[in-house]
Design an enzyme around this catalytic site. Structure first.
Site, PDB file in Angstrom:
ATOM      1  N   ILE A  33      35.229  36.768  45.232  1.00 39.54           N
ATOM      2  CA  ILE A  33      35.918  38.016  44.881  1.00 39.54           C
ATOM      3  C   ILE A  33      35.673  38.371  43.419  1.00 39.54           C
ATOM      4  O   ILE A  33      35.890  37.553  42.523  1.00 39.54           O
ATOM      5  CB  ILE A  33      37.434  37.884  45.140  1.00 39.54           C
ATOM      6  CG1 ILE A  33      37.687  37.631  46.628  1.00 39.54           C
ATOM      7  CG2 ILE A  33      38.174  39.130  44.681  1.00 39.54           C
ATOM      8  CD1 ILE A  33      39.126  37.328  46.978  1.00 39.54           C
ATOM      9  N   CYS A  34      35.216  39.611  43.190  1.00 44.75           N
ATOM     10  CA  CYS A  34      34.992  40.154  41.845  1.00 44.75           C
ATOM     11  C   CYS A  34      34.077  39.212  41.042  1.00 44.75           C
ATOM     12  O   CYS A  34      32.973  38.916  41.470  1.00 44.75           O
ATOM     13  CB  CYS A  34      36.339  40.400  41.179  1.00 44.75           C
ATOM     14  SG  CYS A  34      36.215  41.359  39.669  1.00 44.75           S
ATOM     15  N   GLN A  35      34.546  38.739  39.906  1.00 42.59           N
ATOM     16  CA  GLN A  35      33.717  37.817  39.115  1.00 42.59           C
ATOM     17  C   GLN A  35      33.400  36.563  39.941  1.00 42.59           C
ATOM     18  O   GLN A  35      32.309  36.001  39.847  1.00 42.59           O
ATOM     19  CB  GLN A  35      34.471  37.423  37.847  1.00 42.59           C
ATOM     20  CG  GLN A  35      33.681  36.545  36.902  1.00 42.59           C
ATOM     21  CD  GLN A  35      34.560  35.993  35.779  1.00 42.59           C
ATOM     22  OE1 GLN A  35      35.769  35.804  35.949  1.00 42.59           O
ATOM     23  NE2 GLN A  35      33.967  35.760  34.632  1.00 42.59           N
ATOM     24  N   GLY A  39      32.837  36.608  42.970  1.00 38.39           N
ATOM     25  CA  GLY A  39      31.722  37.001  43.833  1.00 38.39           C
ATOM     26  C   GLY A  39      30.394  36.807  43.121  1.00 38.39           C
ATOM     27  O   GLY A  39      29.407  36.346  43.712  1.00 38.39           O
TER      28      GLY A  39
END
Lengths: 415, 354
Positions: free
Chosen positions: B146-148, B150
């Site tokens: 998720i996000c960073q 990811g």
């Protein structure tokens, strides 16, 4: 009541009410008081409420309910302040008595006056870092600017709340004003001499960096002021549009929402600009240079009295990280040596084999074996058939023989 | 027509009403109780320095045989994925029969200042993955970044493709230089070396003030004024406070990891240029040959859709799919609609791939 909001029938009470409001606002953070809840002054509720809300949540903590309450208080302050500013504008507009169709000109005048807040020198800059929310200084320039310039307040709150950024020196850098700048310039032109030459140069370097930071901060402040002026223009335009469409604001909340929308729109155009990126970065970089210089000077002072310095702590932390990596590597090597990974790999291979359909092949093989077994155990009918089965049996036995036995057979034959 | 129908009496009445609500709200505040962080039952299965690996208790009898490891960002805390009973992506995945693990990075302090991306990706993530492999006797796990997190998952999958069965990325930046990437623009001219060398670890508050600066008037003013309308509803207030806690629960960032992430990913756009090195090895997204599901939010102001969708051009996988969620960066895992859309989409996609 007359439909004209500035008709004299309520304006007579308005001045009294407004005066009381200002007095209460000023009192809120200045005096201790009792029993205000029951007083007749309609604005005392705010002062009383401030005390009631703050008590259960003090001293300040980082709990979310306390933080939210503090923010709610801040928003309340802002909401009230907006009310005060708007009333003031109304009053200014109403001084011309009969508004009629002249309200647009009056509104324009009021907006221009508000915009002037952001162009009258750097008064707001020099107070910006320490005086946001100072309710005791009602109506002065810095407070009005702070009200309109929320990004600056966010920055200020951050600077004030984080020990890494907040100290008297940093505040003093911004609060010194032109006089300090001039004095610093004179000091910076003095050459270093004698034993303390290096120390003096370090201090001079620090001051030079401080001046750079001041300039960078000023640039940032000006940019945000421009943004606030754009927000006022937007608000002006939207109010004129509402007037032209025959619409009007019914509540203070509506006005507040309009204020937020206009400021967000103006802020969005500012912060997405190349200019903002450059100015914001310049300010941050300048600030970091000042901090680094201060940390170096502090380190020198600590070293002089044999206390641990930041440099030494960094060195220790670096070694801790290196040791952690080595320990992890050793642990993993040990783990591999213990063969724990083999199980995982075998399972993976099984997993892959299953994906390749090995199970089906295995089932076919089992079926074939079963057929062979059945063939071997079936009754012998003819000599030819017997010879064939004997051959099969022999093949099966050879297939089952250990490799060294099978390899030994030709040699024996050779003998 | 004059556009103000507000007179002082009305204004005072309105402000008085507002004040009464706020005063009454003190009682609700006192009754709201502690604000829990994460609601689904879970157990600690592995610790590594300050990193904790959690295993969520499955909610179905026979969970999917390949577990999912959730890799969250270093900024903010991972309990956002499990923030309340009716707003939990984790619970959604569990209800869909997934077996879920999550990495909690903890709160770095000064002793973590020299942790780099190599430590996070080839160290912590790899060891968590290996732990799960051992525990389940499998060779490859499913990863959901998720996000960073990811971006970290992409690096990990490119460096260790033999350990990843399927990769799911959510609101993950890949191309950091799309024109609408405000964060990227803001850090473009920052002297990151100076910042890290001066500050050591980067204070979480600095990141908070950065995020708030995107919508300062709404996020630091209007939001709290609106909160007053929730004060007579304990449940709604508690939900608001949960979110509030999460927003400001920002760990400091380990200095070296921050330096490398901002310089290599944000400033140099190295993930798509293929010039990021984690440890001794270069990250080549073409090495990501396992199936990839990329979930992005169409109204994401932190990771614009184009920044995520760029992944398609660079991965080596022939099995690449996208899910576009009509919402924002946070809404993608906490909004009511996302609960119905996202966990089932992820779980079904994983189940189809074994």
């Amino acid at each position: 009541m007359n439909n004209n909001p500035f008709s004299t029938d309520w304006m007579s009470g308005w001045n009294t009410l407004q005066r009381k409001m200002w007095e209460d606002w000023s009192d809120v953070t200045q005096s201790s008081w009792t029993n205000a809840w029951q007083t007749e002054n309609p604005m005392n509720f705010f002062r009383d409420g401030m005390s009631r809300w703050q008590n259960p949540f003090s001293p300040p903590t980082q709990k979310p309910e306390a933080m939210a309450m503090r923010h709610a208080m801040g928003s309340m302050e802002e909401f009230m302040r907006m009310g005060r500013e708007v009333f003031k504008v109304f009053q200014g507009m109403s001084e011309g008595a009969n508004l009629g169709q002249e309200w647009t000109a009056q509104l324009d005048k009021a907006i221009q006056q508000a915009k002037a807040m952001f162009t009258q020198g750097n008064e707001s800059l020099y107070g910006a870092m320490g005086n946001f929310g100072n309710m005791g200084k009602m109506g002065n320039m810095e407070e009005m600017t702070a009200f309109w310039s929320r990004p600056m307040k966010a920055w200020s709150d951050f600077m004030g709340s984080n020990p890494a950024f907040s100290n008297d020196t940093m505040r003093a850098l911004l609060a010194g004003g032109p006089a300090t700048e001039e004095a610093l310039s004179r000091f910076l032109s003095m050459p270093g001499l004698g034993l303390n030459r290096e120390k003096q140069e370090k201090i001079q370097e620090g001051m030079r960096l401080s001046l750079e930071y001041r300039k960078a901060f000023e640039e940032f402040q000006k940019l945000m002021n421009e943004s606030s002026k754009r927000a006022l223009d937007l608000m002006h335009r939207k109010l004129l549009e509402m007037g032209a469409e025959g619409k009007s604001m019914e509540t203070m909340r509506d006005l507040y929402v309009l204020w937020v929308d206009c400021n967000e729109e103006a802020n969005a155009s500012t912060v997405t600009s190349k200019e903002f990126n450059e100015i914001n970065s310049r300010m941050m970089n300048a600030m970091m240079r000042v901090r680094r210089n201060m940390a170096e000077m502090m380190d020198n002072s600590l070293a002089a009295v044999n206390l641990p310095t930041r440099r030494e702590l960094d060195s220790a932390h670096r070694q801790i990280s290196t040791l952690r990596r080595r320990i992890s590597a050793v642990e993993e090597s040990l783990h591999e040596l213990q063969g724990k990974d083999a199980t995982s790999e075998i399972n993976t291979l099984r997993d892959d084999m299953e994906k390749l359909g090995v199970r089906r092949l295995r089932e076919e093989l089992t079926a074939l074996k079963q057929q062979v077994e059945e063939a071997l155990t079936a009754p012998v009918d003819t000599g030819a058939e017997s010879a064939d089965k004997s051959a099969i049996k022999k093949t099966v036995r050879i297939g089952n023989a250990r490799p060294q036995q099978a390899a030994a057979a030709p040699a024996q034959k050779g003998e | 027509m004059f556009p103000f129908a507000i007179n002082p009496e009305k204004a005072v009445e309105e402000l008085s009403r507002f004040n009464q609500k706020l005063a009454a709200g003190v009682k609700t505040f006192s009754e709201v109780g502690p604000i829990e962080s994460g609601i689904s039952p879970k157990e600690v299965v592995f610790r590594d320095d300050k990193v904790t690996l959690y295993h969520y208790i499955p909610r179905t009898d026979n969970p999917h045989r390949v577990p999912v490891l959730v890799v969250y960002a270093l900024v903010n805390r991972p309990y956002m994925t499990d923030i309340q009973e009716d707003r939990s992506m984790i619970r959604g995945l569990l209800d869909e029969g997934m077996d879920v693990y999550l990495i909690d990075w903890g709160y770095p302090d000064a002793s973590d200042r020299y942790l780099g991306l190599d430590d996070y990706i080839n160290g912590y993530i790899r060891r968590c993955v290996d732990f799960i492999r051992d525990r389940h006797d499998i060779y490859r796990v499913n990863i959901l970044g998720i996000c960073q997190g990811g971006a970290f998952s992409l690096c990990f999958s490119a460096l260790h493709p033999d350990r990843v069965r399927n990769l799911v990325t959510m609101v993950t930046p890949v191309d950091f230089h799309t024109p609408d990437n405000l964060l990227s623009q803001w850090v473009r001219n920052l002297d990151i070396d100076l910042l890290v060398d001066t500050m050591g670890n980067i204070p979480g508050d600095l990141l908070n003030v950065t995020f708030l600066s995107m919508n300062p008037y709404r996020l630091t003013g209007q939001k709290y004024l609106d909160m007053v309308d929730l004060l007579d509803d304990k449940v709604k207030l508690k939900n608001f406070l949960r979110m509030e806690k999460w927003i400001f629960d920002s760990p400091d960032q380990a200095g070296e990891a921050f330096r490398q992430f901002i310089k290599d990913f944000f400033q140099k756009n190295g993930l798509i240029k293929g010039n990021i090195k984690i440890g001794e090895r270069r990250v080549d997204l073409a090495n990501i040959t396992m199936p990839v599901l990329n979930v992005y939010a169409t109204k994401d102001h932190l990771v614009p859709p184009d920044a995520s969708k760029a992944l398609k051009q660079y991965v080596g996988s022939s099995d690449y799919q996208e899910v576009a969620f009509n919402g924002g960066h946070i809404g993608v895992y906490v909004s009511g609609r996302s609960q119905k859309e996202i966990p089932p989409a992820i779980a079904n996609w994983l189940k189809e791939r074994g």
